[in-house]
Scaffold this motif. Structure first.
Motif, PDB file in Angstrom:
ATOM      1  N   ILE A   1       0.973  -1.217  -0.273  1.00  0.00           N
ATOM      2  CA  ILE A   1       0.371   0.295   0.205  1.00  0.00           C
ATOM      3  C   ILE A   1       0.761   1.789  -0.250  1.00  0.00           C
ATOM      4  CG2 ILE A   1      -2.235   1.328   1.814  1.00  0.00           C
ATOM      5  CD1 ILE A   1      -2.848  -1.456   2.141  1.00  0.00           C
ATOM      6  N   ARG A   2       0.840   2.347  -0.757  1.00  0.00           N
ATOM      7  CA  ARG A   2       1.602   3.660  -1.545  1.00  0.00           C
ATOM      8  C   ARG A   2       0.367   4.485  -0.856  1.00  0.00           C
ATOM      9  NH1 ARG A   2       3.194   1.882  -6.585  1.00  0.00           N
ATOM     10  NH2 ARG A   2       0.986   1.455  -7.677  1.00  0.00           N
ATOM     11  N   VAL A   3       0.111   4.560   0.379  1.00  0.00           N
ATOM     12  CA  VAL A   3      -0.131   6.158   1.321  1.00  0.00           C
ATOM     13  C   VAL A   3       0.422   6.960   0.357  1.00  0.00           C
ATOM     14  CG1 VAL A   3      -1.033   6.936   3.041  1.00  0.00           C
ATOM     15  CG2 VAL A   3      -0.978   4.123   2.828  1.00  0.00           C
TER      16      VAL A   3
ATOM     17  N   LEU B   1       4.726   0.180  12.048  1.00  0.00           N
ATOM     18  CA  LEU B   1       5.207   0.352  11.481  1.00  0.00           C
ATOM     19  C   LEU B   1       5.080   2.672  11.460  1.00  0.00           C
ATOM     20  CD1 LEU B   1       4.922  -0.856   7.969  1.00  0.00           C
ATOM     21  CD2 LEU B   1       3.002   0.636   7.791  1.00  0.00           C
ATOM     22  N   ASN B   2       6.933   2.060  10.871  1.00  0.00           N
ATOM     23  CA  ASN B   2       7.334   3.919  10.528  1.00  0.00           C
ATOM     24  C   ASN B   2       7.655   4.218   9.517  1.00  0.00           C
ATOM     25  OD1 ASN B   2       9.416   6.647  12.312  1.00  0.00           O
ATOM     26  ND2 ASN B   2      11.262   5.010  11.333  1.00  0.00           N
ATOM     27  N   ARG B   3       6.080   4.229   8.957  1.00  0.00           N
ATOM     28  CA  ARG B   3       5.770   5.380   7.519  1.00  0.00           C
ATOM     29  C   ARG B   3       4.416   5.316   7.823  1.00  0.00           C
ATOM     30  NH1 ARG B   3       4.557   1.371   3.629  1.00  0.00           N
ATOM     31  NH2 ARG B   3       5.558  -1.272   4.163  1.00  0.00           N
ATOM     32  N   SER B   4       3.764   6.125   6.361  1.00  0.00           N
ATOM     33  CA  SER B   4       2.314   6.117   6.131  1.00  0.00           C
ATOM     34  C   SER B   4       1.629   4.308   5.302  1.00  0.00           C
ATOM     35  CB  SER B   4       2.128   7.111   5.420  1.00  0.00           C
ATOM     36  OG  SER B   4       2.374   8.145   5.954  1.00  0.00           O
TER      37      SER B   4
ATOM     38  N   HIS C   1       9.901  -0.255  10.380  1.00  0.00           N
ATOM     39  CA  HIS C   1       9.324  -0.616  11.306  1.00  0.00           C
ATOM     40  C   HIS C   1      10.547  -0.557  13.095  1.00  0.00           C
ATOM     41  CE1 HIS C   1       6.994  -3.816   9.167  1.00  0.00           C
ATOM     42  NE2 HIS C   1       7.659  -3.601   8.138  1.00  0.00           N
ATOM     43  N   TYR C   2       8.971  -0.891  13.045  1.00  0.00           N
ATOM     44  CA  TYR C   2       9.714  -0.445  14.816  1.00  0.00           C
ATOM     45  C   TYR C   2      10.452  -1.592  15.585  1.00  0.00           C
ATOM     46  CZ  TYR C   2       8.353   4.338  15.137  1.00  0.00           C
ATOM     47  OH  TYR C   2       7.113   5.613  14.458  1.00  0.00           O
TER      48      TYR C   2
END
Length: 354
Positions: free
Chosen positions: A220-222, A310-313, A344-345
């Motif tokens: 998924i490319r938010v 998740l460390n991104r949108s 990611h964390y």
């Protein structure tokens, strides 16, 4: 008269939401339908459940006698609420605990030199008896040292899902304790970054089966969708929207196939099991549900807050997990959201084996 008509219309328009929420609960609780469409429905559970809560509170104000319908339906989904938000007391670890770290390190890519050095340092020095990595690579740091080499001293036992002499992105398990059996498999049609890696590890007088996995990414490319919205590019919005739906559909189909291998490893294990990894789906999905039917989830038992990994949108999701056998006792679970080097964390937990 107008108020009465509006109230009746609101009531009638709310009933389909009730039916849909109950249907979503049924799929989530039973997992009897493994079609890709069920994946879309189960993914919407928190939205449907939240809508029922809002309507229940609204009806408390408009007509309390009708509020109970929505509030009861909301409460019926309480186990899904626990998957989303959990509060646990702080428990101190003991010297007999087995500590396990799971971390998708994104192949050490896309980082500033200083952040790459910090990530290498964390991979080497973070405190855990067993370290499970997803998207682990043979990339070197500024000094020309490989992460695998840095781990050799403290973690003499290892298992890789690829040829140790040359790999780009793979699954890895590093252990301070002897590995008596290891087995890995890449899922069909994917690179070695998607698959599972098994290691049976002797911990003092016990043996535990560690399963490290990464399921197929939904892709998924938010960020691209948000950019298209900001630029008011309707054609790109439609294209990215179709791509997201297509990626989700493919992901649900892949997960239904991939998780069967994991179920077999759990069911046939002669030892207590700990499953770690990047599930690439929210806690309401099919793969999560199948593993949860067999094992306890570490976040649900000992986590705090939302546990987003998740460390991104989109940042508001928890897709990295640890599961463990009922015979194992969990003392603590932590999502290390302060470690921001990868997309990611890392997550860690401490256990006492039976």
């Amino acid at each position: 008269m107008i108020k009465k008509i509006a109230t009746s219309l609101l009531w009638l328009s709310s009933l389909p939401l009730c039916m849909y929420t109950l249907f979503a609960y049924f799929l989530g609780y039973t997992i009897v339908w493994e079609h890709w469409f069920a994946g879309f429905v189960m993914m919407s559970i928190p939205i449907a459940q939240g809508a029922c809560l809002v309507l229940g509170l609204l009806w408390l104000y408009i007509r309390p006698s009708r509020a109970w319908v929505f509030l009861v339906i909301w409460l019926m989904g309480w186990p899904f609420t626990v998957r989303t938000l959990h509060i646990s007391p702080n428990n101190d670890n003991t010297e007999n605990d087995l500590t396990v770290l799971s971390y998708n390190v994104f192949s050490f890519q896309g980082l500033k030199p200083s952040d790459k050095e910090s990530l290498f340092d964390y991979v080497e020095h973070s405190d855990a008896d067993i370290k499970c990595f997803q998207e682990f690579s043979k990339t070197s740091n500024e000094e020309g040292k490989f992460a695998a080499d840095l781990l050799k001293k403290e973690y003499p036992y290892r298992a890789l899902n690829a040829n140790p002499s040359h790999y780009y992105s793979t699954l890895a398990i590093y252990s301070k304790y002897p590995i008596i059996r290891k087995k890995g498999k890449a899922f069909p049609g994917n690179s070695t970054s998607n698959g599972y890696l098994l290691a049976d590890i002797i911990f003092r007088k016990d043996t535990v089966r560690i399963i490290n996995l990464q399921l197929q990414s939904m892709g998924i490319r938010v960020g691209k969708v948000a950019k298209a919205f900001n630029n008011k590019d309707e054609a790109m919005v439609k294209t990215e929207g179709r791509d997201i739906l297509s990626s989700l559909k493919k992901g649900f189909i892949d997960h239904a196939r991939e998780i069967k291998s994991i179920e077999k490893l759990i069911d046939e294990s002669p030892y207590p099991v700990i499953v770690c990894g990047d599930f690439n789906e929210m806690p309401y999905g099919l793969a999560y549900g199948h593993v949860r039917d067999r094992l306890e989830n570490a976040f649900e038992k000992a986590g705090n807050g939302f546990g987003f990994t998740l460390n991104r949108s989109p940042k508001f999701v928890r897709i990295d997990n640890q599961f463990f056998s009922e015979k194992i006792k969990i003392h603590s679970f932590t999502t290390h959201s302060e470690i921001k080097y990868s997309d990611h964390y890392p997550i860690s937990a401490s256990y006492t084996l039976p």
